[in-house]
Scaffold this motif. Structure first.
Motif, PDB file in Angstrom:
ATOM      1  N   GLU A 117       3.527  -5.819 -11.449  1.00 56.49           N
ATOM      2  CA  GLU A 117       4.613  -5.602 -12.405  1.00 56.49           C
ATOM      3  C   GLU A 117       5.554  -6.803 -12.433  1.00 56.49           C
ATOM      4  N   LYS A 118       5.985  -7.135 -13.629  1.00 57.69           N
ATOM      5  CA  LYS A 118       6.897  -8.260 -13.824  1.00 57.69           C
ATOM      6  C   LYS A 118       8.328  -7.812 -13.561  1.00 57.69           C
TER       7      LYS A 118
ATOM      8  N   LYS B 224      12.399  -7.743 -14.031  1.00 57.82           N
ATOM      9  CA  LYS B 224      13.232  -7.683 -15.237  1.00 57.82           C
ATOM     10  C   LYS B 224      14.076  -8.920 -15.372  1.00 57.82           C
TER      11      LYS B 224
ATOM     12  N   GLY C 193       7.671  -0.992 -16.674  1.00 54.12           N
ATOM     13  CA  GLY C 193       7.743  -2.038 -17.687  1.00 54.12           C
ATOM     14  C   GLY C 193       6.499  -2.897 -17.722  1.00 54.12           C
ATOM     15  N   ARG C 194       6.683  -4.096 -18.214  1.00 55.53           N
ATOM     16  CA  ARG C 194       5.578  -5.028 -18.427  1.00 55.53           C
ATOM     17  C   ARG C 194       4.874  -5.370 -17.118  1.00 55.53           C
ATOM     18  N   ALA C 195       3.553  -5.552 -17.221  1.00 55.17           N
ATOM     19  CA  ALA C 195       2.758  -5.881 -16.044  1.00 55.17           C
ATOM     20  C   ALA C 195       1.610  -6.795 -16.453  1.00 55.17           C
ATOM     21  N   PHE C 196       1.081  -7.527 -15.481  1.00 53.44           N
ATOM     22  CA  PHE C 196      -0.037  -8.428 -15.710  1.00 53.44           C
ATOM     23  C   PHE C 196      -1.252  -7.918 -14.942  1.00 53.44           C
TER      24      PHE C 196
ATOM     25  N   SER D 114      -4.794 -10.727 -18.150  1.00 55.24           N
ATOM     26  CA  SER D 114      -4.060 -10.263 -19.323  1.00 55.24           C
ATOM     27  C   SER D 114      -2.585 -10.062 -18.981  1.00 55.24           C
ATOM     28  N   LYS D 115      -1.739 -10.365 -19.954  1.00 56.34           N
ATOM     29  CA  LYS D 115      -0.295 -10.116 -19.815  1.00 56.34           C
ATOM     30  C   LYS D 115       0.130  -8.925 -20.662  1.00 56.34           C
ATOM     31  N   ALA D 116      -0.827  -8.185 -21.169  1.00 58.04           N
ATOM     32  CA  ALA D 116      -0.552  -7.090 -22.102  1.00 58.04           C
ATOM     33  C   ALA D 116      -0.730  -5.718 -21.460  1.00 58.04           C
ATOM     34  N   PHE D 117      -0.244  -5.556 -20.237  1.00 60.10           N
ATOM     35  CA  PHE D 117      -0.375  -4.269 -19.546  1.00 60.10           C
ATOM     36  C   PHE D 117       0.994  -3.657 -19.318  1.00 60.10           C
ATOM     37  N   GLN D 118       0.984  -2.358 -19.086  1.00 61.16           N
ATOM     38  CA  GLN D 118       2.197  -1.602 -18.826  1.00 61.16           C
ATOM     39  C   GLN D 118       2.148  -1.086 -17.392  1.00 61.16           C
TER      40      GLN D 118
END
Length: 121
Positions: free
Chosen positions: A118-119, A121, A56-59, A48-52
């Motif tokens: 974590e992705k 920035k 910030g955004r995380a996979f 999933s690419k919809a994690f926090q």
């Protein structure tokens, strides 16, 4: 803080008659540490690419590679209490995210053994 960079690798192909073909094949998509570019996960392992994450955004990944797993600790996350262990790049020790060791709520059990990365920035 850490993080992932998305890479596409190109491969040079050598034919059976020892001639170099100029055709390029696209290799597997990889995610890498944004600090040192060490490969840490495959695109095929993204759940999933919809994690926090913390910043910030995380996979969510089913597998990770070239990482070190830190000590376990209980952490209150947005989805409840979990036992997690931070994961680090094995080359530069950058914190990349965490591994879910245990979920206390039944609806969150699917995360056990999986990785949050974590992705950048």
């Amino acid at each position: 803080m850490a993080l992932l960079a998305d890479l596409n690798l190109e491969v040079l192909v050598v034919s059976a008659v020892n001639l170099v073909s100029m055709a390029e094949l696209v290799g597997p998509r990889l995610y890498s540490c944004c600090n040192c570019r060490n490969h840490v996960a495959l695109h095929d392992d993204v759940i999933s690419k919809a994690f926090q994450g913390r910043h910030g955004r995380a996979f969510l990944f089913s597998h990770a590679m070239n990482i070190m797993v830190g000590p376990r600790e209980d952490r209150q996350l947005m989805t409840g209490l979990h036992t997690v262990a931070d994961v680090y790049c094995c080359d530069c020790n950058e914190v990349l995210g965490w591994k879910y060791e245990r979920a206390y709520e039944e609806a969150q059990k699917y995360k056990e053994g999986k990785f949050i990365l974590e992705k950048s920035k």
